[in-house]
Design a protein around this motif. Structure first.
Motif, mmCIF file in Angstrom:
data_model
loop_
_atom_site.group_PDB
_atom_site.id
_atom_site.type_symbol
_atom_site.label_atom_id
_atom_site.label_comp_id
_atom_site.label_asym_id
_atom_site.label_seq_id
_atom_site.Cartn_x
_atom_site.Cartn_y
_atom_site.Cartn_z
ATOM 1 N N GLU A 124 23.595 17.016 21.389
ATOM 2 C CA GLU A 124 24.210 16.021 20.499
ATOM 3 C C GLU A 124 25.104 15.070 21.285
ATOM 4 O O GLU A 124 25.099 13.858 21.034
ATOM 5 C CB GLU A 124 24.980 16.709 19.369
ATOM 6 C CG GLU A 124 24.069 17.359 18.343
ATOM 7 C CD GLU A 124 23.010 16.418 17.781
ATOM 8 O OE1 GLU A 124 23.350 15.275 17.398
ATOM 9 O OE2 GLU A 124 21.832 16.807 17.732
ATOM 10 N N LEU A 146 18.146 14.147 27.716
ATOM 11 C CA LEU A 146 17.778 14.882 26.513
ATOM 12 C C LEU A 146 17.129 16.236 26.791
ATOM 13 O O LEU A 146 16.417 16.774 25.951
ATOM 14 C CB LEU A 146 16.867 14.014 25.639
ATOM 15 C CG LEU A 146 17.479 12.678 25.212
ATOM 16 C CD1 LEU A 146 16.495 11.873 24.385
ATOM 17 C CD2 LEU A 146 18.792 12.898 24.462
ATOM 18 N N SER A 174 16.794 10.649 30.854
ATOM 19 C CA SER A 174 16.892 10.579 29.393
ATOM 20 C C SER A 174 18.120 11.314 28.864
ATOM 21 O O SER A 174 18.565 11.045 27.743
ATOM 22 C CB SER A 174 15.637 11.157 28.737
ATOM 23 O OG SER A 174 15.666 12.574 28.767
ATOM 24 N N CYS A 186 24.757 14.292 24.416
ATOM 25 C CA CYS A 186 23.859 13.443 25.210
ATOM 26 C C CYS A 186 23.228 12.358 24.344
ATOM 27 O O CYS A 186 23.089 11.209 24.779
ATOM 28 C CB CYS A 186 22.788 14.296 25.882
ATOM 29 S SG CYS A 186 23.396 15.294 27.254
ATOM 30 N N LYS A 187 22.871 12.699 23.126
ATOM 31 C CA LYS A 187 22.311 11.699 22.211
ATOM 32 C C LYS A 187 23.332 10.601 21.916
ATOM 33 O O LYS A 187 22.970 9.419 21.838
ATOM 34 C CB LYS A 187 21.852 12.358 20.904
ATOM 35 C CG LYS A 187 20.575 13.145 21.046
ATOM 36 C CD LYS A 187 20.195 13.793 19.715
ATOM 37 C CE LYS A 187 18.910 14.574 19.815
ATOM 38 N NZ LYS A 187 18.553 15.227 18.545
ATOM 39 N N GLN A 188 24.587 10.977 21.769
ATOM 40 C CA GLN A 188 25.634 9.973 21.546
ATOM 41 C C GLN A 188 25.776 9.054 22.749
ATOM 42 O O GLN A 188 25.937 7.836 22.592
ATOM 43 C CB GLN A 188 26.969 10.648 21.231
ATOM 44 C CG GLN A 188 27.001 11.296 19.867
ATOM 45 C CD GLN A 188 28.288 12.069 19.614
ATOM 46 O OE1 GLN A 188 29.222 12.033 20.403
ATOM 47 N NE2 GLN A 188 28.314 12.781 18.497
ATOM 48 N N ARG A 236 23.396 8.300 24.858
ATOM 49 C CA ARG A 236 22.206 7.444 24.862
ATOM 50 C C ARG A 236 22.314 6.336 23.824
ATOM 51 O O ARG A 236 21.811 5.239 24.015
ATOM 52 C CB ARG A 236 20.939 8.271 24.596
ATOM 53 C CG ARG A 236 20.462 9.090 25.767
ATOM 54 C CD ARG A 236 20.104 8.250 26.990
ATOM 55 N NE ARG A 236 19.177 7.173 26.723
ATOM 56 C CZ ARG A 236 17.863 7.266 26.797
ATOM 57 N NH1 ARG A 236 17.300 8.397 27.142
ATOM 58 N NH2 ARG A 236 17.105 6.223 26.540
#
Length: 170
Positions: free
Chosen positions: A46, A27, A25, A48-50, A52
């Motif tokens: 942040e 995350l 993930s 990592c979220k980008q 994903r």
């Protein structure tokens, strides 16, 4: 390339890149992954979220690697890699070796000349420490890379001893 093993905390390493034993993930989680996210701060999450939301909508595959900022860590980058879950009935050493090779490939692209690795997959993914140490040492020794320093940073004495033995350290 200089390869060494130490017992310590990977989040304290002053190297170009630290490798995160991530989950797919990206995350955060427990173990090394949780420690890196906690110490590195929100910038890593942040980033990592980008990833994903763009390139890795299904998550990062086992054996692959990707880099982000290191946030508040003393390193410049975090290289996230997803190790395999151990299976006594199915060989996974090729996937584990890929974590190390792909992390070094990503390090070369940054460019990073010093990299700190944890013992990928030896925590909740249950890879036997002695076997994992052998796979890791071979993969790093055989990698074609411009990385000049690889430091295995092992949290506990047993894991440190296994990696040190594989590297011929006493």
């Amino acid at each position: 390339m200089h390869i060494t093993a130490i017992q310590g905390d990977i989040t304290e390493q002053r190297v170009d890149a630290v490798v995160n034993a991530a989950n797919s993930s990206l995350l955060g989680g427990g173990g090394v992954d949780g420690a890196i996210h906690r110490r590195g701060g929100s910038e890593i999450l942040e980033a990592c979220k980008q990833l994903r939301a763009s390139e890795y909508t299904e998550g990062l595959s086992v054996g692959q690697a990707v880099a982000t900022t290191a946030g508040e860590l003393p390193a410049r980058w975090v290289i996230h890699t997803v190790g395999p879950t151990y299976s006594a009935s199915r060989g996974r050493s090729d996937l584990l070796a890929s974590c190390y090779r792909e992390s070094l490939r990503v390090a070369d692209s940054l460019p990073a000349t010093s990299v700190a690795f944890p013992a990928v997959s030896t925590g909740v993914y249950s890879y036997p420490v002695d076997e994992a140490a052998g796979v890791a040492a071979r993969a790093v020794r055989e990698a074609e890379t411009g990385v000049e320093l690889v430091r295995f940073v092992l949290f506990d004495e047993r894991t440190y001893r296994a990696f040190a033995a594989e590297l011929g350290q006493r």
